[in-house]
Enzyme design. Structure first.
Site, PDB file in Angstrom:
ATOM      1  N   TYR A 100      29.848  43.829  37.560  1.00 17.18           N
ATOM      2  CA  TYR A 100      29.456  43.238  38.829  1.00 17.18           C
ATOM      3  C   TYR A 100      30.371  43.630  39.993  1.00 17.18           C
ATOM      4  O   TYR A 100      30.145  43.188  41.117  1.00 17.18           O
ATOM      5  CB  TYR A 100      29.396  41.710  38.706  1.00 17.18           C
ATOM      6  N   ASP A 147      24.716  41.044  21.595  1.00 21.58           N
ATOM      7  CA  ASP A 147      23.331  40.960  21.150  1.00 21.58           C
ATOM      8  C   ASP A 147      23.200  40.057  19.922  1.00 21.58           C
ATOM      9  O   ASP A 147      22.227  39.289  19.801  1.00 21.58           O
ATOM     10  CB  ASP A 147      22.738  42.351  20.881  1.00 21.58           C
ATOM     11  N   ASP A 157      26.582  35.995  32.643  1.00 22.22           N
ATOM     12  CA  ASP A 157      25.447  35.700  33.507  1.00 22.22           C
ATOM     13  C   ASP A 157      24.173  35.546  32.678  1.00 22.22           C
ATOM     14  O   ASP A 157      23.389  34.613  32.859  1.00 22.22           O
ATOM     15  CB  ASP A 157      25.292  36.831  34.531  1.00 22.22           C
ATOM     16  N   LYS A 193      31.033  43.711  23.673  1.00 22.54           N
ATOM     17  CA  LYS A 193      30.209  44.816  23.181  1.00 22.54           C
ATOM     18  C   LYS A 193      31.129  45.985  22.842  1.00 22.54           C
ATOM     19  O   LYS A 193      30.893  47.143  23.193  1.00 22.54           O
ATOM     20  CB  LYS A 193      29.161  45.217  24.235  1.00 22.54           C
TER      21      LYS A 193
END
Length: 345
Positions: free
Chosen positions: A129, A215, A239, A181
């Site tokens: 971001y 995930d 988010d 991740k």
């Protein structure tokens, strides 16, 4: 913290736009009945800020938050086009609000999930971001290739993970899950995981720790959300997962948020401004009201926060007074009045 001589706590109130003024008015009335200590400095932002000063984030609003170091914020709309950056992102950057706190808890029984009680801590200033983005032209297409870069620093990763562990200690939580991740984004989120594990060692024996690939975490939140307690993660993942968490308890209308830094804190309803129902008197003020409860805890008034949450639960459960979006027929004002009766009981 800025206070007034009669032990009132100076705070900025940003009603926002769309349904913002309606729900803000309801929340202030409930807080007044609770005898909450806030002395409000009302400032306009979003579309209301554009109407008053030509800027969705006026200088007067920034000055007020800089002075009070405390704000309650309704939904703010950033106009599409016109070169305006996200109002929420600008606020976080202006005041160094590095920690986004998103607790979710089941309040209305009978939904798809029962007894949900999870807190998500999201890093608020880094990651993808930061939006270091540009296009590369190919042939006649000036936007043929889009490139975006994310940034995570060890210092900031340590700070947000420590915030999550300290929150767990202070609120009697048992476990922190670090979400990442690192199997693919080995540098960007690998650093976050590495720093998180370093900080976790400081709390060994007090707070349990585990980690999940994002995930897999998203899937487990649907299959077995009760295994999670406190989740800490990077900006983009936070988010997404915070909205997924809100879905477990009925949607964004049930989800408060807090943006906390070392010098200021802004508490907010995270849902949109819902212009399609603005002015109809049917909006649900719960998210902003629950944000006010977080704000009370922040100023060391957990007693009032507890009374407020108890009044809300009694209203929606024992009294079955609810707005339309949560299965009732009460107007915004009727809902607020019902909570006030419980507060005063």
């Amino acid at each position: 913290m800025s206070t007034q001589s009669n032990d009132r706590i100076a705070a900025t109130l940003i009603p926002g736009d769309g349904i913002g003024p309606e729900i803000s008015n309801a929340v202030v009335k409930i807080l007044d009945a609770l005898e909450a200590p806030f002395a409000w400095d009302v400032q306009q932002g979003g579309m209301a800020g554009i109407e008053s000063s030509g800027d969705p984030l006026p200088a007067a609003l920034l000055e007020s938050v800089g002075r009070t170091k405390l704000a309650l914020k309704g939904p703010l709309t950033t106009p599409v086009g016109g070169g305006f950056r996200s109002v929420n992102v600008r606020l976080r950057e202006a005041f160094g609000l590095y920690a986004n706190l998103r607790p979710v808890r089941t309040m209305i029984p009978g939904g798809r999930y029962e007894d949900i009680d999870i807190v998500l801590v999201r890093e608020n200033l880094e990651g993808l971001y930061v939006a270091f983005e540009h296009f590369i032209a190919v042939g006649d297409d000036p936007r043929a290739v889009a490139i975006s870069q994310g940034i995570n620093t060890r210092e900031e990763a340590r700070r947000i993970v420590r915030f999550a562990f300290e929150y767990a200690v202070q609120h009697g939580r048992k476990k922190v899950t670090i979400v990442h991740k690192a199997n693919v984004l080995k540098a960007l989120t690998g650093l976050f995981l590495e720093a998180g594990r370093e900080i976790a060692k400081e709390y060994e024996g007090r707070i349990a720790v585990d980690d999940r690939i994002v995930d897999a975490c998203a899937m487990q939140l649907v299959l077995n959300p009760w295994q999670f307690d406190v989740i800490v993660t990077t900006n983009l993942f936070g988010d997404i997962l915070s909205d997924q968490l809100a879905g477990l308890v009925g949607g964004l209308g049930m989800a408060p948020g807090a943006n906390i830094g070392e010098k200021a804190a802004i508490f907010e309803a995270v849902h949109g401004s819902a212009p399609d129902i603005a002015g109809q008197g049917i909006a649900n003020p719960l998210a902003l009201l629950l944000a006010a409860a977080l704000m009370l805890e922040h100023v060391q008034r957990s007693d009032l926060a507890g009374r407020l949450r108890s009044a809300i639960l009694q209203t929606v459960q024992a009294d079955s007074v609810r707005t339309r979006d949560i299965g009732g027929s009460a107007s915004t004002q009727e809902f607020a009045d019902a909570i006030i009766r419980r507060v005063l009981a």
